[in-house]
Design a protein around this motif. Structure first.
Motif, PDB file in Angstrom:
ATOM      1  N   ALA A  32      65.032  29.418  29.649  1.00 31.60           N
ATOM      2  CA  ALA A  32      66.395  29.901  30.214  1.00 31.60           C
ATOM      3  C   ALA A  32      66.195  30.916  31.239  1.00 31.60           C
ATOM      4  O   ALA A  32      66.875  30.866  32.092  1.00 31.60           O
ATOM      5  N   GLU A  33      64.962  31.816  31.143  1.00 31.02           N
ATOM      6  CA  GLU A  33      64.606  32.681  32.507  1.00 31.02           C
ATOM      7  C   GLU A  33      64.152  31.693  33.480  1.00 31.02           C
ATOM      8  O   GLU A  33      64.359  32.033  34.719  1.00 31.02           O
ATOM      9  N   ALA A  34      63.431  30.800  33.176  1.00 27.16           N
ATOM     10  CA  ALA A  34      63.134  29.563  34.208  1.00 27.16           C
ATOM     11  C   ALA A  34      64.054  29.045  35.044  1.00 27.16           C
ATOM     12  O   ALA A  34      64.271  28.766  36.136  1.00 27.16           O
ATOM     13  N   VAL A  35      65.108  28.621  34.166  1.00 26.70           N
ATOM     14  CA  VAL A  35      66.304  28.144  34.908  1.00 26.70           C
ATOM     15  C   VAL A  35      67.150  29.104  35.799  1.00 26.70           C
ATOM     16  O   VAL A  35      67.342  28.829  37.056  1.00 26.70           O
ATOM     17  N   VAL A  36      67.209  30.446  35.369  1.00 24.69           N
ATOM     18  CA  VAL A  36      67.970  31.226  36.292  1.00 24.69           C
ATOM     19  C   VAL A  36      66.885  31.976  37.414  1.00 24.69           C
ATOM     20  O   VAL A  36      67.355  31.964  38.402  1.00 24.69           O
ATOM     21  N   ASP A  37      65.635  31.745  37.095  1.00 26.02           N
ATOM     22  CA  ASP A  37      64.573  31.851  38.429  1.00 26.02           C
ATOM     23  C   ASP A  37      64.749  30.785  39.412  1.00 26.02           C
ATOM     24  O   ASP A  37      64.735  31.058  40.550  1.00 26.02           O
ATOM     25  N   ARG A  38      64.823  29.462  38.911  1.00 28.69           N
ATOM     26  CA  ARG A  38      65.095  28.504  39.782  1.00 28.69           C
ATOM     27  C   ARG A  38      66.299  28.681  40.635  1.00 28.69           C
ATOM     28  O   ARG A  38      66.524  28.402  41.784  1.00 28.69           O
ATOM     29  N   LEU A  39      67.639  29.068  39.914  1.00 32.02           N
ATOM     30  CA  LEU A  39      68.566  29.301  40.740  1.00 32.02           C
ATOM     31  C   LEU A  39      68.595  30.480  41.597  1.00 32.02           C
ATOM     32  O   LEU A  39      69.258  30.321  42.709  1.00 32.02           O
ATOM     33  N   GLY A  40      67.569  31.320  41.434  1.00 25.55           N
ATOM     34  CA  GLY A  40      67.331  32.469  42.401  1.00 25.55           C
ATOM     35  C   GLY A  40      66.601  31.650  43.720  1.00 25.55           C
ATOM     36  O   GLY A  40      66.812  32.369  44.669  1.00 25.55           O
ATOM     37  N   ASP A  41      66.182  30.692  43.634  1.00 22.58           N
ATOM     38  CA  ASP A  41      65.729  29.847  44.908  1.00 22.58           C
ATOM     39  C   ASP A  41      66.904  29.329  45.635  1.00 22.58           C
ATOM     40  O   ASP A  41      66.887  29.131  46.990  1.00 22.58           O
ATOM     41  N   LEU A  42      67.899  29.059  44.887  1.00 24.20           N
ATOM     42  CA  LEU A  42      69.007  28.252  45.558  1.00 24.20           C
ATOM     43  C   LEU A  42      70.306  29.309  46.091  1.00 24.20           C
ATOM     44  O   LEU A  42      70.941  29.080  46.988  1.00 24.20           O
ATOM     45  N   TYR A  43      70.128  30.536  45.298  1.00 25.59           N
ATOM     46  CA  TYR A  43      71.358  31.236  45.764  1.00 25.59           C
ATOM     47  C   TYR A  43      71.132  32.808  45.891  1.00 25.59           C
ATOM     48  O   TYR A  43      70.074  33.231  45.504  1.00 25.59           O
ATOM     49  N   TRP A  44      72.035  33.416  46.626  1.00 23.61           N
ATOM     50  CA  TRP A  44      71.797  35.009  46.734  1.00 23.61           C
ATOM     51  C   TRP A  44      71.668  35.570  45.576  1.00 23.61           C
ATOM     52  O   TRP A  44      72.327  35.401  44.662  1.00 23.61           O
ATOM     53  N   GLN A  45      70.694  36.633  45.389  1.00 23.54           N
ATOM     54  CA  GLN A  45      70.462  37.509  44.370  1.00 23.54           C
ATOM     55  C   GLN A  45      71.118  38.691  44.749  1.00 23.54           C
ATOM     56  O   GLN A  45      70.709  39.557  45.573  1.00 23.54           O
ATOM     57  N   LYS A  46      72.164  38.948  43.880  1.00 24.15           N
ATOM     58  CA  LYS A  46      73.201  40.259  44.174  1.00 24.15           C
ATOM     59  C   LYS A  46      73.051  41.067  43.430  1.00 24.15           C
ATOM     60  O   LYS A  46      72.412  41.248  42.497  1.00 24.15           O
ATOM     61  N   THR A  47      73.518  42.379  43.741  1.00 26.47           N
ATOM     62  CA  THR A  47      73.592  43.460  42.971  1.00 26.47           C
ATOM     63  C   THR A  47      75.108  43.377  42.262  1.00 26.47           C
ATOM     64  O   THR A  47      75.828  42.737  42.675  1.00 26.47           O
ATOM     65  N   TYR A  48      75.025  44.114  41.236  1.00 24.69           N
ATOM     66  CA  TYR A  48      76.434  44.288  40.389  1.00 24.69           C
ATOM     67  C   TYR A  48      76.713  45.866  40.151  1.00 24.69           C
ATOM     68  O   TYR A  48      75.918  46.566  39.894  1.00 24.69           O
ATOM     69  N   GLY A  49      78.091  46.064  39.846  1.00 27.50           N
ATOM     70  CA  GLY A  49      78.638  47.181  39.433  1.00 27.50           C
ATOM     71  C   GLY A  49      79.206  47.928  40.728  1.00 27.50           C
ATOM     72  O   GLY A  49      79.352  47.485  41.849  1.00 27.50           O
ATOM     73  N   GLY A  50      80.039  48.975  40.387  1.00 29.73           N
ATOM     74  CA  GLY A  50      80.558  49.656  41.577  1.00 29.73           C
ATOM     75  C   GLY A  50      82.141  49.583  41.728  1.00 29.73           C
ATOM     76  O   GLY A  50      82.900  49.970  42.547  1.00 29.73           O
ATOM     77  N   ARG A  51      82.692  48.238  41.180  1.00 31.04           N
ATOM     78  CA  ARG A  51      84.114  47.743  41.149  1.00 31.04           C
ATOM     79  C   ARG A  51      84.911  48.927  40.396  1.00 31.04           C
ATOM     80  O   ARG A  51      84.425  49.453  39.311  1.00 31.04           O
ATOM     81  N   ASP A  52      86.088  48.914  40.680  1.00 31.19           N
ATOM     82  CA  ASP A  52      86.969  49.866  39.956  1.00 31.19           C
ATOM     83  C   ASP A  52      87.457  48.864  38.619  1.00 31.19           C
ATOM     84  O   ASP A  52      87.691  47.908  38.573  1.00 31.19           O
ATOM     85  N   ALA A  53      87.151  49.694  37.746  1.00 31.11           N
ATOM     86  CA  ALA A  53      87.351  48.997  36.396  1.00 31.11           C
ATOM     87  C   ALA A  53      88.559  48.301  36.006  1.00 31.11           C
ATOM     88  O   ALA A  53      88.647  47.532  35.397  1.00 31.11           O
ATOM     89  N   PHE A  54      89.621  49.097  36.245  1.00 34.59           N
ATOM     90  CA  PHE A  54      90.996  48.652  35.898  1.00 34.59           C
ATOM     91  C   PHE A  54      91.399  47.500  36.787  1.00 34.59           C
ATOM     92  O   PHE A  54      91.724  46.395  36.312  1.00 34.59           O
ATOM     93  N   GLU A  55      91.059  47.643  38.092  1.00 37.68           N
ATOM     94  CA  GLU A  55      91.219  46.564  39.104  1.00 37.68           C
ATOM     95  C   GLU A  55      90.379  45.201  38.618  1.00 37.68           C
ATOM     96  O   GLU A  55      91.099  44.192  38.795  1.00 37.68           O
ATOM     97  N   CYS A  56      89.196  45.607  38.136  1.00 36.39           N
ATOM     98  CA  CYS A  56      88.495  44.390  37.661  1.00 36.39           C
ATOM     99  C   CYS A  56      88.971  43.743  36.345  1.00 36.39           C
ATOM    100  O   CYS A  56      89.101  42.355  36.438  1.00 36.39           O
ATOM    101  N   LEU A  57      89.654  44.341  35.692  1.00 38.25           N
ATOM    102  CA  LEU A  57      90.264  44.060  34.399  1.00 38.25           C
ATOM    103  C   LEU A  57      91.696  43.274  34.652  1.00 38.25           C
ATOM    104  O   LEU A  57      91.596  42.130  34.349  1.00 38.25           O
ATOM    105  N   VAL A  58      92.437  43.570  35.748  1.00 35.21           N
ATOM    106  CA  VAL A  58      93.327  43.109  36.052  1.00 35.21           C
ATOM    107  C   VAL A  58      93.200  41.664  36.795  1.00 35.21           C
ATOM    108  O   VAL A  58      93.397  40.664  36.549  1.00 35.21           O
ATOM    109  N   ARG A  59      92.164  41.676  37.742  1.00 36.20           N
ATOM    110  CA  ARG A  59      91.598  40.669  38.333  1.00 36.20           C
ATOM    111  C   ARG A  59      91.252  39.543  37.401  1.00 36.20           C
ATOM    112  O   ARG A  59      91.694  38.175  37.639  1.00 36.20           O
ATOM    113  N   THR A  60      90.314  39.897  36.394  1.00 40.03           N
ATOM    114  CA  THR A  60      90.020  38.918  35.375  1.00 40.03           C
ATOM    115  C   THR A  60      91.074  38.152  34.648  1.00 40.03           C
ATOM    116  O   THR A  60      91.119  37.093  34.496  1.00 40.03           O
ATOM    117  N   ILE A  61      92.121  39.042  34.266  1.00 39.01           N
ATOM    118  CA  ILE A  61      93.231  38.563  33.554  1.00 39.01           C
ATOM    119  C   ILE A  61      93.935  37.572  34.438  1.00 39.01           C
ATOM    120  O   ILE A  61      94.314  36.557  34.061  1.00 39.01           O
TER     121      ILE A  61
END
Length: 271
Positions: A32-61
């Motif tokens: 599974a890690e090897a698959v994720v690592d291979r995807l790391g060759d294909l796509y941008w490796q992003k940072t996560y966090g910092g969104r407003d929690a309630f708006e994130c909740l609303v957006r996901t709903i």
């Protein structure tokens, strides 16, 4: 839950609440890690966090049972209508006082708008009552024990495991959280990274066990992108050309039969 690509190819770091991650399929500890690592060759490796929690909740709903193309305009309309209505700019307080029928009209492009509007108003009211608004809810999501946060979120009407995990990841910046949507559920079972008959929670447990915590967030977004571009539900790239898939050598093709052209849900292969 998509974002514009960052200016740099990055993973982890202080802004995302994680550590920098090395993506090397040859040194991965699990498949599974090897698959994720291979995807790391294909796509941008992003940072996560910092969104407003309630708006994130609303957006996901809003995104539940619909596409980003439909849910994004609903989110934009909601923020435009209610974002500045509260005197202190607190979206949760504004939505706690919102007329549900009017909100339903505002978010109508997202589908199931009557159900979603009722849930959003109820959630906003609960967050205002328990946490005093957006600020208190942000603090809770980012600072309390992740298991406690997840359990609390799952206790909210309309919040399922994927929504809870997206809030933990995108707002809380928590490592080790691998939200499972329909793409991740399909791909993990099709590739053999989880049992063919695993439900969403079963897939999550296998991925969070086998993928290093700092790579889980990227794995979630990258697997969704991979599912849209290559490993689609009805016609995966390998069906016509095995070499067309960049993960061909790491996939069990569970439920995919190139000789006959048949594609079935992996669970249907379990006897």
């Amino acid at each position: 839950m998509s974002d514009p690509e960052p200016d740099e190819n990055i993973s982890g770091g202080a802004s995302g609440g994680g550590r920098a991650a090395a993506f090397d399929p040859e040194t991965a500890g699990t498949r599974a890690e090897a698959v994720v690592d291979r995807l790391g060759d294909l796509y941008w490796q992003k940072t996560y966090g910092g969104r407003d929690a309630f708006e994130c909740l609303v957006r996901t709903i809003l995104s539940q049972n619909t596409s980003d193309k439909a849910s994004q305009p609903a989110h934009d309309s909601l923020v435009a209508r209610y974002g500045s209505e509260s005197s202190d700019g607190d979206l949760a307080r504004a939505l706690a006082d919102a007329d549900q029928e009017e909100l339903a009209e505002v978010i109508s492009s997202a589908g199931l708008y009557n159900q979603k509007s009722a849930r959003i108003v109820a959630l906003a009211q609960r967050i205002c009552e328990v946490y005093g608004g957006e600020g208190g809810f942000d603090e809770f999501v980012r600072e309390r024990d992740p298991d406690e946060v997840r359990e609390t979120l799952l206790d909210m009407n309309g919040v399922g495991p994927k929504t809870a995990d997206c809030v933990l990841l995108f707002a809380g910046g928590r490592e080790g959280v691998f939200p499972v949507d329909t793409h991740v559920h399909r791909i993990a079972r099709r590739m053999g990274l989880a049992p063919a008959d695993a439900d969403h929670e079963g897939v999550r447990e296998h991925l969070e066990r086998d993928v290093p915590p700092e790579k889980c967030g990227f794995g979630h977004t990258a697997m969704i992108q991979f599912g849209r571009e290559y490993c689609t539900a009805r016609k995966p790239a390998c069906l016509d050309d095995p070499d067309a898939c960049p993960l061909a050598g790491r996939c069990d093709q569970v439920g995919v039969y190139p000789m006959s052209g048949e594609v079935v849900d992996p669970a249907e292969t379990v006897e």
